[in-house]
Design an enzyme around this catalytic site. Structure first.
Site, PDB file in Angstrom:
ATOM      1  N   LYS A 179      55.497   3.455  -2.350  1.00 46.02           N
ATOM      2  CA  LYS A 179      56.444   2.521  -2.941  1.00 46.02           C
ATOM      3  C   LYS A 179      56.074   2.226  -4.387  1.00 46.02           C
ATOM      4  O   LYS A 179      56.854   1.675  -5.127  1.00 46.02           O
ATOM      5  CB  LYS A 179      56.429   1.193  -2.158  1.00 46.02           C
ATOM      6  CG  LYS A 179      56.662   1.349  -0.680  1.00 46.02           C
ATOM      7  CD  LYS A 179      56.317  -0.008   0.024  1.00 46.02           C
ATOM      8  CE  LYS A 179      56.063   0.272   1.474  1.00 46.02           C
ATOM      9  NZ  LYS A 179      55.417  -0.868   2.139  1.00 46.02           N
ATOM     10  N   GLY A 180      54.843   2.587  -4.755  1.00 46.05           N
ATOM     11  CA  GLY A 180      54.298   2.171  -6.049  1.00 46.05           C
ATOM     12  C   GLY A 180      55.101   2.573  -7.264  1.00 46.05           C
ATOM     13  O   GLY A 180      55.070   1.900  -8.296  1.00 46.05           O
TER      14      GLY A 180
ATOM     15  N   ASP B 269      53.023   6.356  -9.575  1.00 48.06           N
ATOM     16  CA  ASP B 269      52.533   5.165 -10.277  1.00 48.06           C
ATOM     17  C   ASP B 269      51.194   5.408 -10.962  1.00 48.06           C
ATOM     18  O   ASP B 269      51.003   5.065 -12.118  1.00 48.06           O
ATOM     19  CB  ASP B 269      52.449   3.951  -9.326  1.00 48.06           C
ATOM     20  CG  ASP B 269      51.627   4.207  -8.058  1.00 48.06           C
ATOM     21  OD1 ASP B 269      51.151   5.339  -7.852  1.00 48.06           O
ATOM     22  OD2 ASP B 269      51.465   3.258  -7.266  1.00 48.06           O
TER      23      ASP B 269
ATOM     24  N   ASP C 289      44.810   8.641  -9.551  1.00 56.76           N
ATOM     25  CA  ASP C 289      43.488   8.029  -9.399  1.00 56.76           C
ATOM     26  C   ASP C 289      42.502   9.111  -8.952  1.00 56.76           C
ATOM     27  O   ASP C 289      42.078   9.922  -9.774  1.00 56.76           O
ATOM     28  CB  ASP C 289      43.620   6.877  -8.396  1.00 56.76           C
ATOM     29  CG  ASP C 289      42.352   6.064  -8.210  1.00 56.76           C
ATOM     30  OD1 ASP C 289      41.548   6.020  -9.134  1.00 56.76           O
ATOM     31  OD2 ASP C 289      42.170   5.471  -7.132  1.00 56.76           O
TER      32      ASP C 289
ATOM     33  N   LYS D 236      43.891   7.322 -14.269  1.00 59.68           N
ATOM     34  CA  LYS D 236      42.542   6.729 -14.203  1.00 59.68           C
ATOM     35  C   LYS D 236      41.546   7.881 -14.040  1.00 59.68           C
ATOM     36  O   LYS D 236      41.054   8.150 -12.942  1.00 59.68           O
ATOM     37  CB  LYS D 236      42.493   5.807 -12.977  1.00 59.68           C
ATOM     38  CG  LYS D 236      41.548   4.625 -13.089  1.00 59.68           C
ATOM     39  CD  LYS D 236      41.340   4.001 -11.724  1.00 59.68           C
ATOM     40  CE  LYS D 236      42.244   2.838 -11.428  1.00 59.68           C
ATOM     41  NZ  LYS D 236      41.956   2.232 -10.085  1.00 59.68           N
TER      42      LYS D 236
ATOM     43  N   PHE E  21      40.772  -2.043 -10.686  1.00 56.56           N
ATOM     44  CA  PHE E  21      41.926  -2.053  -9.796  1.00 56.56           C
ATOM     45  C   PHE E  21      43.058  -2.825 -10.466  1.00 56.56           C
ATOM     46  O   PHE E  21      42.915  -3.992 -10.804  1.00 56.56           O
ATOM     47  CB  PHE E  21      41.587  -2.661  -8.434  1.00 56.56           C
ATOM     48  CG  PHE E  21      42.594  -2.274  -7.392  1.00 56.56           C
ATOM     49  CD1 PHE E  21      42.529  -1.029  -6.783  1.00 56.56           C
ATOM     50  CD2 PHE E  21      43.634  -3.130  -7.073  1.00 56.56           C
ATOM     51  CE1 PHE E  21      43.494  -0.644  -5.848  1.00 56.56           C
ATOM     52  CE2 PHE E  21      44.594  -2.759  -6.133  1.00 56.56           C
ATOM     53  CZ  PHE E  21      44.517  -1.507  -5.526  1.00 56.56           C
ATOM     54  N   VAL E  22      44.166  -2.143 -10.682  1.00 54.59           N
ATOM     55  CA  VAL E  22      45.281  -2.751 -11.412  1.00 54.59           C
ATOM     56  C   VAL E  22      46.492  -2.963 -10.504  1.00 54.59           C
ATOM     57  O   VAL E  22      46.703  -2.219  -9.548  1.00 54.59           O
ATOM     58  CB  VAL E  22      45.692  -1.896 -12.640  1.00 54.59           C
ATOM     59  CG1 VAL E  22      44.564  -1.859 -13.657  1.00 54.59           C
ATOM     60  CG2 VAL E  22      46.091  -0.484 -12.239  1.00 54.59           C
TER      61      VAL E  22
ATOM     62  N   ASP F 128      50.447  -2.276  -6.063  1.00 61.97           N
ATOM     63  CA  ASP F 128      50.130  -3.392  -5.170  1.00 61.97           C
ATOM     64  C   ASP F 128      48.649  -3.512  -4.869  1.00 61.97           C
ATOM     65  O   ASP F 128      47.875  -2.578  -5.045  1.00 61.97           O
ATOM     66  CB  ASP F 128      50.841  -3.187  -3.827  1.00 61.97           C
ATOM     67  CG  ASP F 128      50.190  -2.081  -2.994  1.00 61.97           C
ATOM     68  OD1 ASP F 128      49.986  -0.976  -3.537  1.00 61.97           O
ATOM     69  OD2 ASP F 128      49.863  -2.325  -1.816  1.00 61.97           O
TER      70      ASP F 128
ATOM     71  N   ARG G 284      53.507  -6.328  -6.481  1.00 64.96           N
ATOM     72  CA  ARG G 284      54.373  -5.268  -7.015  1.00 64.96           C
ATOM     73  C   ARG G 284      55.403  -5.826  -7.991  1.00 64.96           C
ATOM     74  O   ARG G 284      55.879  -5.121  -8.879  1.00 64.96           O
ATOM     75  CB  ARG G 284      55.126  -4.559  -5.881  1.00 64.96           C
ATOM     76  CG  ARG G 284      54.250  -3.788  -4.917  1.00 64.96           C
ATOM     77  CD  ARG G 284      55.124  -2.899  -4.035  1.00 64.96           C
ATOM     78  NE  ARG G 284      54.431  -2.393  -2.862  1.00 64.96           N
ATOM     79  CZ  ARG G 284      53.633  -1.325  -2.838  1.00 64.96           C
ATOM     80  NH1 ARG G 284      53.393  -0.661  -3.936  1.00 64.96           N
ATOM     81  NH2 ARG G 284      53.068  -0.926  -1.717  1.00 64.96           N
TER      82      ARG G 284
HETATM   83  P1  IMP Z   1      44.959   8.869  -5.460  1.00 73.57           P
HETATM   84  O1  IMP Z   1      43.573   8.305  -5.295  1.00 73.57           O
HETATM   85  O2  IMP Z   1      45.116   9.546  -6.798  1.00 73.57           O
HETATM   86  O3  IMP Z   1      45.321   9.749  -4.316  1.00 73.57           O
HETATM   87  O4  IMP Z   1      45.949   7.630  -5.467  1.00 73.57           O
HETATM   88  C1  IMP Z   1      46.558   7.193  -4.296  1.00 73.57           C
HETATM   89  C2  IMP Z   1      47.333   5.929  -4.468  1.00 73.57           C
HETATM   90  O5  IMP Z   1      46.406   4.865  -4.534  1.00 73.57           O
HETATM   91  C3  IMP Z   1      48.181   5.750  -5.700  1.00 73.57           C
HETATM   92  O6  IMP Z   1      49.437   6.331  -5.596  1.00 73.57           O
HETATM   93  C4  IMP Z   1      48.311   4.234  -5.703  1.00 73.57           C
HETATM   94  O7  IMP Z   1      49.346   3.823  -4.857  1.00 73.57           O
HETATM   95  C5  IMP Z   1      46.982   3.786  -5.159  1.00 73.57           C
HETATM   96  N1  IMP Z   1      46.090   3.320  -6.224  1.00 73.57           N
HETATM   97  C6  IMP Z   1      45.091   3.969  -6.849  1.00 73.57           C
HETATM   98  N2  IMP Z   1      44.505   3.201  -7.792  1.00 73.57           N
HETATM   99  C7  IMP Z   1      45.169   2.018  -7.755  1.00 73.57           C
HETATM  100  C8  IMP Z   1      45.056   0.786  -8.505  1.00 73.57           C
HETATM  101  O8  IMP Z   1      44.237   0.610  -9.415  1.00 73.57           O
HETATM  102  N3  IMP Z   1      45.946  -0.190  -8.159  1.00 73.57           N
HETATM  103  C9  IMP Z   1      46.877  -0.051  -7.187  1.00 73.57           C
HETATM  104  N4  IMP Z   1      47.029   1.076  -6.475  1.00 73.57           N
HETATM  105  C10 IMP Z   1      46.178   2.100  -6.754  1.00 73.57           C
HETATM  106 MG    MG Z   2      51.233   4.972  -4.648  1.00 73.17          MG
END
Ligand code: IMP
Ligand code: MG
Length: 180
Positions: free
Chosen positions: A42-43, A99, A102, A130, A152-153, A159, A165
């Protein structure tokens, strides 16, 4: 909500201006193509809603829902598809709208799944990047709004435990909120 925010990282104006720039670049790059924006729920909903209006081209949209995080702040590394696309994507120029990039686990997995469906092309547009936390080395975003520090943002779609959100800006969440 504001009292849980340590610091505003990106204001409404900064977000708006950068999204307009990304939209202009995408408009230039995808002219004459069969553009399909795929928002990862949903982000990315708020980013998607603003970005698609900044793209001055005919385009279609679709949504996917995946889960990696659960309610916490650390990724589990396991990706589950909760909602798949409504259509075939062969012949489309797919742009995944996310969104935040990470660890990269989610997008690495999505790239594999969607590439297997034979789109004409596939690229990533992420609002936030990030890089400090990258685990998947095989993903990179063609379009990225802002590089963010290893904090963490929340806000503008992002969220913590499904909250925050609806903040119109992006802020760093106070550690006390998730380190209780
Ligand atoms: P990934 O670690 O790149 O697979 O990211 C997975 C998901 O984690 C992202 O799509 C976000 O929804 C969530 N996420 C990662 N870092 C943050 C953050 O700093 N704040 C909020 N959600 C995050
Ligand atoms: Mg997400």
């Amino acid at each position: 909500m504001n009292e849980c925010i340590e610091k505003v990282l990106l204001s409404e104006k900064e977000l708006h201006d950068r999204v307009s720039e990304l939209g202009a670049r995408i408009t230039a790059d995808y002219r004459g193509r069969k553009l399909l924006l795929v928002s990862v729920l949903k982000g990315s909903v708020i980013f998607m809603a603003d970005l698609m209006r900044a793209i001055d081209l005919p385009c279609e949209i679709d949504f996917m829902a995946v889960s990696t995080y659960g309610a916490g702040v650390k990724t589990s590394g396991v990706v589950e598809i909760k909602k798949d696309l409504d259509r075939q994507i062969d012949g489309y120029d797919v742009l995944i709208v996310e969104d935040i990039l990470d660890s990269g686990v989610t997008l690495s997995y999505l790239m594999k799944v969607l590439t297997a469906k034979n789109p004409n092309s596939i690229r990533i547009c992420t609002l936030l990047d990030k890089p400090a936390r990258r685990k998947a080395k095989d993903v990179s975003a063609t379009y990225a709004g802002f590089e963010v520090p290893d904090e963490f943002v929340v806000g503008y779609g992002l969220d913590y435990a499904e909250k925050f959100r609806n903040l119109p800006y992006i802020g760093i969440l106070q550690r006390e909120v998730y380190e209780k």
